[in-house]
Design an enzyme around this catalytic site. Structure first.
Site, short mmCIF file in Angstrom:
data_model
loop_
_atom_site.label_atom_id
_atom_site.label_comp_id
_atom_site.label_asym_id
_atom_site.label_seq_id
_atom_site.Cartn_x
_atom_site.Cartn_y
_atom_site.Cartn_z
N MET A 29 -9.82 -3.26 -2.89
CA MET A 29 -10.07 -2.91 -1.54
C MET A 29 -11.25 -2.04 -1.29
O MET A 29 -10.97 -0.67 -0.99
CB MET A 29 -8.93 -2.51 -0.88
CG MET A 29 -7.90 -3.72 -0.44
SD MET A 29 -6.48 -3.37 0.61
CE MET A 29 -5.62 -2.14 -0.37
N GLU A 44 0.80 -1.14 0.13
CA GLU A 44 0.00 -0.04 0.09
C GLU A 44 0.80 1.27 -0.07
O GLU A 44 1.26 1.72 0.95
CB GLU A 44 -1.01 -0.11 1.19
CG GLU A 44 -1.69 -1.32 1.24
CD GLU A 44 -2.76 -0.98 2.57
OE1 GLU A 44 -3.14 -0.36 3.21
OE2 GLU A 44 -3.29 -1.98 2.70
N TYR A 45 1.38 1.94 -1.15
CA TYR A 45 1.05 1.23 -2.27
C TYR A 45 2.05 1.71 -3.34
O TYR A 45 2.96 2.38 -2.98
CB TYR A 45 -0.35 1.89 -3.25
CG TYR A 45 -1.69 1.75 -2.49
CD1 TYR A 45 -2.30 0.91 -2.49
CD2 TYR A 45 -2.09 2.75 -1.65
CE1 TYR A 45 -3.59 0.54 -1.88
CE2 TYR A 45 -3.10 2.67 -0.74
CZ TYR A 45 -3.97 1.63 -1.03
OH TYR A 45 -5.14 1.27 -0.32
#
Length: 453
Positions: free
Chosen positions: A209, A139-140
């Protein structure tokens, strides 16, 4: 005629859907929650999900995949022993997190040699501990201290992993290891982090997500995981919803059958500052931390259950999700009705299935919500049309009992029981399965769920 064609189109879309994966994440920090909230591999139902992702492993200074918790290897063994009960179950190990506040991927992807060292160690580690694949949880790329070049380096890592997995399968004559990733849902992050067309073909599945769209870091209430935008959304917030995220991934070239829709088993909380309590109401930080998750800003579903006993609930019709308030506490969460709405939408979009964050935040023990173990995920499983689990028995067959014949000739799915509103039928391959709502609730075909009368 138009209505008939529309209905026919929906039926064809449902028939053609490829939503056949139900991927469930577990976390190795849930073992430290108190009382009935403590979760380990022993709490997993081996027939609930098609895949289980063990979260989390890390990458050490030598670019080797490595454990984080003292008992990870013991938990790996217990998780993978579940395949003795359900040989169809697949398990993956997730790697990510931070080391000294930075993603360990940043140093690892920087050079071909360090990527090669990681890939070699990952294959050996996965094979040693009997995992079926690897999940990337970065992330990310190109964010949070990661340079812009990491967008291309992530692509190289993905391609090199798959090439190595293919070679390993040929050399060992074992089933090829799976590769998946947890990826962003906000458009600006997606565009900066990923070369979607280049990476998507190489993944077995991609975990969108589709949650954390809103939270206590904002100054007004917003739902954690809305299906659509709301009339309150302004500016970039019009894209902070499932429909916008999935549309963007598809527009960038991701195959629908590779995308898994994220279903959260948690809610996001706020502290209200005025008498207003609706969507967009003024806030100042999170409500009190839950007694079990003990982290400000969100509650596990089993903590939401306790809150709902004394809270006022509302349904956000334009976003197909609920929220609840009590005093100055506000929580946007998911329930069976919102899961049903999302499954219907997911199936219509021909996505590859669902992933749940996480197993350990559903009421896995059945101790809190009084609706049996894993009430959310079991409902999700049934709504997606999976076959009844081995513990489910068919309705009794007698010459005077018409129930056993109910599903003969009917499509698979959930149906009202006209004789008893507190129960409902599940049809699968022409067989009839009788399910009961929890005491006091009745079955509603509109949401394919049990709810208060």
């Amino acid at each position: 005629m138009t209505k008939f064609l529309t209905a026919l189109g929906v039926l064809l879309a449902l028939h053609m859907a490829s939503s056949n994966k139900l991927v469930c994440h577990m976390t190795n920090w849930a073992q430290y929650r108190p009382g009935h909230a403590k979760f380990t591999s022993d709490n997993i139902d081996p027939f609930l999900c098609t895949h289980v992702i063990y979260t989390l492993a890390t990458i050490n200074g030598l670019n080797q995949i490595s454990t984080i918790e003292w008992n990870d290897q013991q938990q790996y063994a217990r998780l993978n022993n579940l395949k003795k009960f359900n040989p169809a179950l697949k398990t993956l190990l997730s790697v990510g997190g931070t080391v000294n506040g930075m993603s360990p991927f940043i140093a690892m992807v920087a050079r071909p040699e360090s990527r090669a060292a990681f890939i070699k160690s990952a294959i050996g580690f996965l094979r040693t501990h009997n995992f079926d694949g690897l999940n990337l949880a970065w992330e990310y790329p190109a964010h949070n201290g990661s340079p812009e070049q990491d967008r291309e380096r992530f692509t190289l890592l993905v391609k090199e992993l798959v090439a190595a997995f293919e070679k390993d399968a040929k050399d060992t004559r074992k089933t090829q290891l799976l590769l998946s990733a947890n990826v962003a849902s906000i458009r600006d992050t997606i565009d900066r982090a990923y070369e979607v067309k280049l990476i998507a073909p190489h993944f077995d599945f991609i975990n969108l997500m589709t949650y954390d769209y809103h939270g206590h870091w904002e100054a007004a209430t917003g739902h954690n995981s809305p299906l659509y935008s709301s009339s309150m959304d302004m500016g970039n917030h019009v894209h902070h919803n499932i429909n916008s995220t999935v549309s963007h991934w598809l527009a960038l070239g991701a195959p629908a059958e590779k995308l898994l829709l994220g279903f959260p088993s948690f809610g996001r909380t706020y502290r209200l500052t005025t008498g207003s309590a609706g969507l967009g109401a003024p806030t100042n930080g999170p409500a009190d931390a839950g007694p079990y998750t003990r982290t400000p800003g969100f509650w596990a579903f089993y903590e939401v259950c306790n809150f709902l006993t004394s809270a006022h609930t509302e349904w956000i019709e334009e976003q197909k999700v609920p929220y609840a308030t009590s005093g100055s506490s506000w929580v946007g969460y998911d329930d069976k009705s919102s899961f049903s709405s999302k499954v219907q939408w997911m199936t219509g979009m021909n996505l590859g299935g669902a992933h749940v964050w996480t197993l350990d935040m559903d009421d896995f023990s059945g101790s809190f919500c009084r609706a049996g173990s894993y009430p959310l995920i079991n409902h999700l499983r049934m709504s997606m049309g999976f076959s009844p689990k081995p513990t489910t028995t068919a309705a009794p067959t007698t010459t005077r009992d018409p129930i056993a014949d109910f599903c003969r000739g009917r499509p698979d799915g959930l149906y009202t029981n006209p004789a008893d509103k507190g129960t409902y039928f599940q049809c699968y391959l022409g067989n009839t399965y009788l399910h009961r709502c929890q005491p006091g609730l009745i079955y509603y075909d509109s949401c394919k769920c049990c709810n208060w009368p």
